[in-house]
Write a protein that holds these residues in place. Structure first.
Motif, PDB file in Angstrom:
ATOM      1  N   LEU A   1       0.844  -1.210   0.000  1.00  0.00           N
ATOM      2  CA  LEU A   1       0.000   0.000   0.000  1.00  0.00           C
ATOM      3  C   LEU A   1       0.872   1.250   0.000  1.00  0.00           C
ATOM      4  CD1 LEU A   1      -2.894  -0.979   2.399  1.00  0.00           C
ATOM      5  CD2 LEU A   1      -3.030  -0.514  -0.037  1.00  0.00           C
ATOM      6  N   PHE A   2       1.977   1.206   0.747  1.00  0.00           N
ATOM      7  CA  PHE A   2       2.880   2.356   0.813  1.00  0.00           C
ATOM      8  C   PHE A   2       3.438   2.651  -0.588  1.00  0.00           C
ATOM      9  CE2 PHE A   2       7.450   3.643   1.331  1.00  0.00           C
ATOM     10  CZ  PHE A   2       7.221   4.936   1.765  1.00  0.00           C
ATOM     11  N   LEU A   3       3.876   1.608  -1.292  1.00  0.00           N
ATOM     12  CA  LEU A   3       4.474   1.807  -2.612  1.00  0.00           C
ATOM     13  C   LEU A   3       3.441   2.308  -3.619  1.00  0.00           C
ATOM     14  CD1 LEU A   3       6.837  -1.284  -2.829  1.00  0.00           C
ATOM     15  CD2 LEU A   3       7.467   1.089  -2.449  1.00  0.00           C
ATOM     16  N   GLU A   4       2.211   1.803  -3.524  1.00  0.00           N
ATOM     17  CA  GLU A   4       1.193   2.226  -4.492  1.00  0.00           C
ATOM     18  C   GLU A   4       0.648   3.611  -4.164  1.00  0.00           C
ATOM     19  OE1 GLU A   4      -1.657  -1.038  -4.405  1.00  0.00           O
ATOM     20  OE2 GLU A   4      -1.020  -1.538  -6.420  1.00  0.00           O
ATOM     21  N   ALA A   5       0.246   3.801  -2.903  1.00  0.00           N
ATOM     22  CA  ALA A   5      -0.465   5.033  -2.559  1.00  0.00           C
ATOM     23  C   ALA A   5       0.481   6.214  -2.348  1.00  0.00           C
ATOM     24  CB  ALA A   5      -1.304   4.811  -1.302  1.00  0.00           C
ATOM     25  N   GLU A   6       1.687   5.969  -1.807  1.00  0.00           N
ATOM     26  CA  GLU A   6       2.593   7.092  -1.511  1.00  0.00           C
ATOM     27  C   GLU A   6       3.665   7.272  -2.578  1.00  0.00           C
ATOM     28  OE1 GLU A   6       2.887   9.608   0.180  1.00  0.00           O
ATOM     29  OE2 GLU A   6       1.471   9.310   1.801  1.00  0.00           O
ATOM     30  N   GLN A   7       4.289   6.152  -2.989  1.00  0.00           N
ATOM     31  CA  GLN A   7       5.468   6.260  -3.848  1.00  0.00           C
ATOM     32  C   GLN A   7       5.116   6.244  -5.332  1.00  0.00           C
ATOM     33  OE1 GLN A   7       7.132   7.194  -1.180  1.00  0.00           O
ATOM     34  NE2 GLN A   7       8.997   6.103  -1.725  1.00  0.00           N
ATOM     35  N   GLY A   8       3.810   6.064  -5.631  1.00  0.00           N
ATOM     36  CA  GLY A   8       3.400   6.113  -7.037  1.00  0.00           C
ATOM     37  C   GLY A   8       3.924   4.965  -7.874  1.00  0.00           C
ATOM     38  N   VAL A   9       4.197   3.817  -7.246  1.00  0.00           N
ATOM     39  CA  VAL A   9       4.682   2.657  -8.012  1.00  0.00           C
ATOM     40  C   VAL A   9       3.472   1.894  -8.551  1.00  0.00           C
ATOM     41  CG1 VAL A   9       6.058   0.543  -7.919  1.00  0.00           C
ATOM     42  CG2 VAL A   9       6.671   2.485  -6.472  1.00  0.00           C
ATOM     43  N   THR A  10       3.524   1.508  -9.815  1.00  0.00           N
ATOM     44  CA  THR A  10       2.380   0.755 -10.359  1.00  0.00           C
ATOM     45  C   THR A  10       2.771  -0.706 -10.534  1.00  0.00           C
ATOM     46  OG1 THR A  10       3.136   1.469 -12.510  1.00  0.00           O
ATOM     47  CG2 THR A  10       1.293   2.681 -11.571  1.00  0.00           C
ATOM     48  N   HIS A  11       1.789  -1.554 -10.749  1.00  0.00           N
ATOM     49  CA  HIS A  11       1.995  -2.997 -11.002  1.00  0.00           C
ATOM     50  C   HIS A  11       2.832  -3.655  -9.919  1.00  0.00           C
ATOM     51  CE1 HIS A  11       0.448  -1.782 -14.815  1.00  0.00           C
ATOM     52  NE2 HIS A  11       1.548  -1.140 -15.157  1.00  0.00           N
ATOM     53  N   ILE A  12       2.544  -3.349  -8.661  1.00  0.00           N
ATOM     54  CA  ILE A  12       3.335  -3.945  -7.587  1.00  0.00           C
ATOM     55  C   ILE A  12       2.623  -5.207  -7.101  1.00  0.00           C
ATOM     56  CG2 ILE A  12       2.314  -2.616  -5.687  1.00  0.00           C
ATOM     57  CD1 ILE A  12       5.974  -2.746  -5.833  1.00  0.00           C
ATOM     58  N   THR A  13       3.387  -6.258  -6.787  1.00  0.00           N
ATOM     59  CA  THR A  13       2.756  -7.493  -6.293  1.00  0.00           C
ATOM     60  C   THR A  13       3.280  -7.796  -4.907  1.00  0.00           C
ATOM     61  OG1 THR A  13       4.552  -8.872  -7.108  1.00  0.00           O
ATOM     62  CG2 THR A  13       2.739  -8.450  -8.643  1.00  0.00           C
ATOM     63  N   GLU A  14       2.589  -8.693  -4.215  1.00  0.00           N
ATOM     64  CA  GLU A  14       3.017  -9.075  -2.866  1.00  0.00           C
ATOM     65  C   GLU A  14       4.402  -9.713  -2.926  1.00  0.00           C
ATOM     66  OE1 GLU A  14       1.214 -11.356   1.032  1.00  0.00           O
ATOM     67  OE2 GLU A  14       0.016 -11.212  -0.786  1.00  0.00           O
ATOM     68  N   GLU A  15       4.640 -10.484  -3.990  1.00  0.00           N
ATOM     69  CA  GLU A  15       5.937 -11.163  -4.135  1.00  0.00           C
ATOM     70  C   GLU A  15       7.072 -10.137  -4.224  1.00  0.00           C
ATOM     71  OE1 GLU A  15       8.739 -13.492  -3.928  1.00  0.00           O
ATOM     72  OE2 GLU A  15       6.744 -14.292  -3.485  1.00  0.00           O
ATOM     73  N   MET A  16       6.825  -9.027  -4.970  1.00  0.00           N
ATOM     74  CA  MET A  16       7.852  -7.981  -5.086  1.00  0.00           C
ATOM     75  C   MET A  16       8.149  -7.371  -3.713  1.00  0.00           C
ATOM     76  SD  MET A  16       6.198  -6.397  -8.493  1.00  0.00           S
ATOM     77  CE  MET A  16       7.192  -5.097  -9.135  1.00  0.00           C
ATOM     78  N   CYS A  17       7.098  -7.227  -2.913  1.00  0.00           N
ATOM     79  CA  CYS A  17       7.277  -6.638  -1.578  1.00  0.00           C
ATOM     80  C   CYS A  17       8.061  -7.591  -0.672  1.00  0.00           C
ATOM     81  CB  CYS A  17       5.929  -6.299  -0.954  1.00  0.00           C
ATOM     82  SG  CYS A  17       5.096  -5.007  -1.875  1.00  0.00           S
TER      83      CYS A  17
ATOM     84  N   ILE B   1      -2.936  16.567  -1.913  1.00  0.00           N
ATOM     85  CA  ILE B   1      -1.916  15.761  -2.598  1.00  0.00           C
ATOM     86  C   ILE B   1      -2.186  14.268  -2.462  1.00  0.00           C
ATOM     87  CG2 ILE B   1      -0.098  17.487  -2.351  1.00  0.00           C
ATOM     88  CD1 ILE B   1       1.043  15.897  -0.048  1.00  0.00           C
ATOM     89  N   ALA B   2      -3.227  13.889  -1.687  1.00  0.00           N
ATOM     90  CA  ALA B   2      -3.497  12.460  -1.501  1.00  0.00           C
ATOM     91  C   ALA B   2      -3.928  11.834  -2.824  1.00  0.00           C
ATOM     92  CB  ALA B   2      -4.591  12.275  -0.461  1.00  0.00           C
ATOM     93  N   SER B   3      -3.635  10.546  -2.996  1.00  0.00           N
ATOM     94  CA  SER B   3      -4.057   9.862  -4.222  1.00  0.00           C
ATOM     95  C   SER B   3      -5.461   9.298  -4.013  1.00  0.00           C
ATOM     96  CB  SER B   3      -3.093   8.724  -4.527  1.00  0.00           C
ATOM     97  OG  SER B   3      -3.200   7.736  -3.521  1.00  0.00           O
ATOM     98  N   LEU B   4      -6.126   8.967  -5.123  1.00  0.00           N
ATOM     99  CA  LEU B   4      -7.472   8.397  -5.001  1.00  0.00           C
ATOM    100  C   LEU B   4      -7.426   7.064  -4.258  1.00  0.00           C
ATOM    101  CD1 LEU B   4      -9.428   9.137  -8.253  1.00  0.00           C
ATOM    102  CD2 LEU B   4      -9.957   9.822  -5.943  1.00  0.00           C
ATOM    103  N   LYS B   5      -6.313   6.359  -4.418  1.00  0.00           N
ATOM    104  CA  LYS B   5      -6.167   5.081  -3.707  1.00  0.00           C
ATOM    105  C   LYS B   5      -6.265   5.325  -2.191  1.00  0.00           C
ATOM    106  CE  LYS B   5      -3.987   0.772  -4.066  1.00  0.00           C
ATOM    107  NZ  LYS B   5      -4.401   0.034  -5.223  1.00  0.00           N
ATOM    108  N   GLN B   6      -5.571   6.384  -1.720  1.00  0.00           N
ATOM    109  CA  GLN B   6      -5.627   6.692  -0.284  1.00  0.00           C
ATOM    110  C   GLN B   6      -7.052   7.064   0.133  1.00  0.00           C
ATOM    111  OE1 GLN B   6      -2.432   9.494  -0.887  1.00  0.00           O
ATOM    112  NE2 GLN B   6      -1.236   8.561   0.724  1.00  0.00           N
TER     113      GLN B   6
END
Length: 957
Positions: free
Chosen positions: A259-275, A842-847
């Motif tokens: 969630l941190f990478l998607e909502a804050e860092q703007g990373v797309t296509h992130i998976t649990e395995e990558m985390c 500045i919050a993203s829609l995901k947040q």
């Protein structure tokens, strides 16, 4: 807090912050926050009626309630039960803050709100520093999430994953297994775990502990080792961030990280395995790696790693279209490349070429004169003492020409040789460069220069050329402009005719795409100049043109290359500001590479983009044949949507002492300056307050906002300075194009004055970029959302005075308004949802959706709404009765879906109408001159009509 640093210019009024941490003990765990809150402190309480009261807040010893005094209510009423708290917000994110008349004077980073009760009432508070606000927010969030499961908090700091890891580290080093260790061994161990710590600082910490416990021995126990490590190696700002994103645990699991990478860092296509992979690579403890959690030390390492670099890794590759004409790119250029000292006395040095070519410079200069034994030399004509053999110079150029970039290299040849040695110059160049030399004659059927892609691995010679219609072996041509200017300056005789020099046919034939010609005026150039001819402008001349006719300069540079060189008066080899000329589309702005400083920082920073290949594509508004752009525009650039850059300067790490600062011993008082460079309307700078005597981890915690009208030309420069009453000393800087910024929490690697990266010296920041409606001052923003359509700014089309054309453009007025309305309504609907969710713009829609969903689940974990898809749009329907607050949020969500629907369903039709008008208008482009003359327009009126036409086309585009 009532001195908002954002309205101070650098270097004017200085505000100083003394950290308000109790006895300077750093916060490194939840129990630290709780002890602080139990001791209590003063906070300002903000009321909706614009009144602000000072109150002393404390947390009950049994952790069940928050109390404040003095209060008119009796003691039992002046309290808030922890169990009634719904959420805790940092920043000015409630109705009270948004509508309070004094809100503008309250710093975003010191404000916090406690939302409580079924109706989501808010207790709005302001701390006297960002540190204190962070302690209350983190501590309260921790308590609220723990209130579901009672825990003896004071003990808990010893059962955290971190302590378990530190114990294993200690045990591994405790060879005898006695549970104690020599102080020297402990110091070594901590230094190994954290190389940036100074040894003296670690020893001092151990001494403090021995003193506080009145110990006589210097041996260190396991507990003491863990305590010293935690105190020295916890960055409180990273700890607060960890608590916030881990939902108040002391570590992150793969889901939190995702969630941190998607909502804050703007990373797309992130998976649990990558985390999990990130956790395995950065977590320090064996246990954490196997169970899949990241504790504070691993998280800190991750944030400092290249994966969290502020520079977007995409831009480390070539990302721009390289098939446009050469004149559409900015080209990395050096002036008097052979110098490594000043213009006047500096000797020629081969290292000038080595340095420039390794920094992917694509335009270099050689001044060639007659040398002994019929061997031409390259030298500084003001200092002939150490000439370089021309042959050696071009051998080095040949070796390194395509070392850093495979795109074409331009050689600006200053020829001062006799005809005899010119022949030698040609022989050497043909022999050394071979088929890399580009000598094909330009095609007169073309209108533009070939592209960098087409000219890959080619060396292009810029110089004078003999007229092609004369069949002569040599002839006279005027001297290079720069030479002429210098000799004119020296002779004081400005009326002199330009000097003539002899040029051989062989040397003339080496020049094909970059023939030097003299500039007279734009009118002459536009009529008579060929695309393969280029002019050089002195800094003074280019500045005059840039001020008097910036639009003409941009139009001229669409087809022709312009070279701008520093004034002959800069005998110290100081640099001009390249941005002034880039703004007008000048491609080759020659820099004195040997002179470091802010101007060279801008130049180096600018050419980091596009894979550092030495070519950067200019904004489309400066390339398209019919488009209107003037660098001196006061605000919005037609056809470009402005952006708002939000920067929070959080903290610094391991700042070195400024060079040559001997007066103050080891201490420094750092502050940070943020400069925006771009078109004049975007240029500005702001500074943080000064942090006293802290170079290891100064905490700034200050937020800034900048409106950027032309993002493609904007750069941001972060400068760290030491606040000193004699003169502020330079500590480090980093310059980056706006287009290369990555959003979220980032560490900036600071560079030294000469541009080298300094190890472990970083600035920790948070970056967000929003469109304009998401920005603005909080108060005005909530009003503008309500005003709706009246106050809207529509980009207006201009009247050309040519009826046929104006009738076509009139058809676009309505679709343009529709388009603006759709976009603004959509953005405003999103801002309303963010506000009602208590989130900043500045919050993203995901947040937003995350916050929304946590609100719509009642106490016993049952949802209060159901998601239903109607015509493929996600609507939320309430299940049963809802409190008013929830109804409001649902209504805002509904409106957002409605506006999305309008946009999705009608955008194409509106878009098509605009495209039709643009196409219809463009059909008259060729006819424009004749039409104007028919209507009796001439001179200034005709050019005004042509300009208005270009403006309209740009707006429609």
């Amino acid at each position: 807090i009532l001195q908002d640093p954002s309205n101070q210019k650098c270097g004017r009024k200085k505000t100083v912050s003394f950290s308000s941490m109790p006895s300077e003990k750093k916060i490194s765990s939840a129990s630290d926050c709780i002890s602080f809150m139990q001791a209590g402190c003063e906070l300002k309480k903000v009321r909706p009626n614009s009144r602000i009261y000072n109150r002393f807040f404390t947390l009950d010893p049994d952790l069940q309630a928050l109390r404040w005094e003095p209060s008119k209510k009796d003691l039992e009423k002046a309290k808030l039960d922890i169990s009634a708290i719904k959420e805790i917000r940092l920043g000015k994110n409630t109705e009270t803050f948004r509508n309070n008349g004094l809100a503008d004077q309250i710093s975003e980073d010191c404000a916090l709100s406690v939302i409580h009760g079924e109706n989501y009432e808010s207790l709005d508070l302001v701390a006297n520093s960002a540190d204190v606000a962070n302690i209350w927010v983190s501590g309260l969030r921790y308590l609220v999430s723990r209130s579901k499961q009672p825990l003896d908090l004071m003990e808990s700091s010893h059962n955290t994953p971190r302590f378990a890891w530190l114990k294993t580290v200690f045990e591994a080093a405790d060879v005898d297994g006695n549970g104690i260790m020599l102080e020297d061994t402990s110091v070594e161990l901590i230094k190994k775990l954290n190389p940036t710590l100074k040894e003296s600082k670690i020893r001092l910490k151990f001494k403090e502990i021995q003193k506080s416990k009145e110990k006589l021995t210097t041996r260190v126990t396991k507990e003491e080792f863990c305590e010293v490590f935690s105190e020295l190696c916890t960055r409180p700002e990273v700890y607060f961030l960890l608590v916030q994103i881990s939902k108040n645990k002391e570590y992150l699991d793969a889901n939190d990280l995702m969630l941190f990478l998607e909502a804050e860092q703007g990373v797309t296509h992130i998976t649990e395995e990558m985390c999990l992979d990130i956790i395995r690579r950065y977590e320090l403890s064996q246990e954490g790696r196997s169970k899949g959690f990241l504790a504070i030390d691993g998280f800190t390492q991750y944030l400092l790693s290249p994966e969290c670099d502020i520079f977007d890794p995409e831009h480390k590759k070539i990302v721009q279209d390289m098939t446009q004409p050469l004149s559409h790119y900015y080209i990395n250029a050096s002036h008097n490349t052979y110098l490594i000292e000043d213009q006047l006395r500096g000797p020629a040095d081969i290292n000038g070429y080595v340095r420039a070519l390794k920094m992917s410079c694509r335009s270099i200069e050689l001044d060639v004169c007659d040398g002994p034994d019929n061997e031409p030399i390259v030298c500084n004509r003001n200092n002939m003492t150490s000439p370089l053999a021309f042959r050696n110079v071009i051998e080095v150029i040949n070796k390194l020409a395509f070392f850093a970039s495979e795109y074409p290299l331009i050689l600006c040849l200053g020829n001062h040789c006799s005809l005899q040695q010119q022949k030698v110059v040609v022989q050497h160049m043909k022999k050394v460069f071979g088929n890399k030399l580009y000598t094909e004659a330009p095609l007169s059927s073309e209108v533009y220069l070939p592209s960098p892609e087409k000219l890959k691995m080619k060396i292009i010679v810029k110089g004078k050329k003999l007229p092609s219609d004369q069949d002569v072996l040599e002839g006279e041509v005027t001297d290079e402009d720069e030479e002429a200017e210098i000799s004119r300056r020296l002779s004081e005789d400005f009326s002199r005719e330009p000097k003539l020099i002899w040029l051989s046919r062989e040397l003339s034939d080496l020049v094909s795409l970059c023939k030097s010609v003299q500039y007279k005026d734009f009118e002459t150039s536009m009529k008579a100049q060929n695309y393969w001819e280029m002019c050089s402008f002195s800094e003074a001349e280019a500045s005059r043109i840039a001020n008097e006719s910036p639009e003409d300069f941009v139009n001229y540079n669409k087809r022709f290359l312009s070279r701008v060189y520093p004034s002959a008066m800069r005998i110290d080899s100081s640099n001009l500001n390249p941005q002034d000329f880039w703004n007008c589309g000048c491609q080759i702005v020659a820099m004195n590479y040997q002179t470091p400083g802010p101007m060279m920082d801008l130049h180096t920073g600018w050419f980091l983009q596009n894979g550092g290949c030495g070519y950067v594509l200019r904004p489309s508004v400066m390339r398209e044949e019919v488009s209107y752009f003037s660098a001196n525009t006061k605000g919005i650039v037609p056809g470009v949507s402005p952006q708002v850059l939000h920067v929070k300067i959080i903290s610094g790490q391991n700042f070195p002492k400024p060079k040559g600062a001997c007066a103050k011993g080891d201490v420094i008082d750092p502050y940070v300056c943020i400069e925006i460079h771009g078109i004049p309307a975007d240029c500005t700078e702001q500074r943080t307050k000064t942090v006293q005597q802290n170079s290891d981890n100064p905490i700034f915690d200050e937020s800034f906002e900048f409106q950027i009208n032309l993002p493609e030309l904007a750069m941001i420069r972060f400068v760290v300075l030491d606040d000193d009453y004699i003169g502020d000393e330079f500590i480090g800087q980093y310059t980056i194009p706006l287009e290369c910024l990555q959003p979220g929490y980032r560490h900036i690697p600071l560079r030294s004055f000469v541009g080298d990266i300094m190890e472990h010296v970083t600035l920790f920041v948070h970056i967000a970029i929003t469109n304009r409606s998401g920005g603005g001052k909080a108060q005005k923003r909530s009003l503008s959302v309500r005003i709706g359509k009246k106050a809207r700014e529509y980009t207006m089309l201009r009247n050309t005075g040519l009826k046929t054309i104006d009738d076509i453009f009139k058809l676009a007025v309505h679709p343009l308004r529709e388009a603006t309305d759709m976009r603004e309504n959509m953005q405003n609907a999103m801002v309303s949802v963010k506000e009602l969710c208590g989130l900043p713009p500045i919050a993203s829609l995901k947040q937003c959706i995350l916050t929304l969903s946590s609100r719509l689940v009642s106490g016993d974990n049952t949802p209060s709404v159901t998601l239903c898809m109607k015509d493929a749009f996600p609507y939320l329907e309430p299940l049963g009765a809802m409190p008013d607050v929830q109804k409001k949020v649902l209504a805002a969500y509904d409106l957002m879906i409605q506006e999305s629907r309008v946009l999705i369903e009608t955008a194409d039709a509106t878009h098509d109408k605009i495209v039709q008008c643009q196409k219809a208008g463009m059909e008259f482009h060729e006819e424009l001159h004749n039409l104007g003359t028919k209507e009796g327009l001439k001179g200034r009126k005709l050019s005004k009509a042509i300009e208005s036409f270009a403006w309209n086309i740009t707006v429609l585009k």
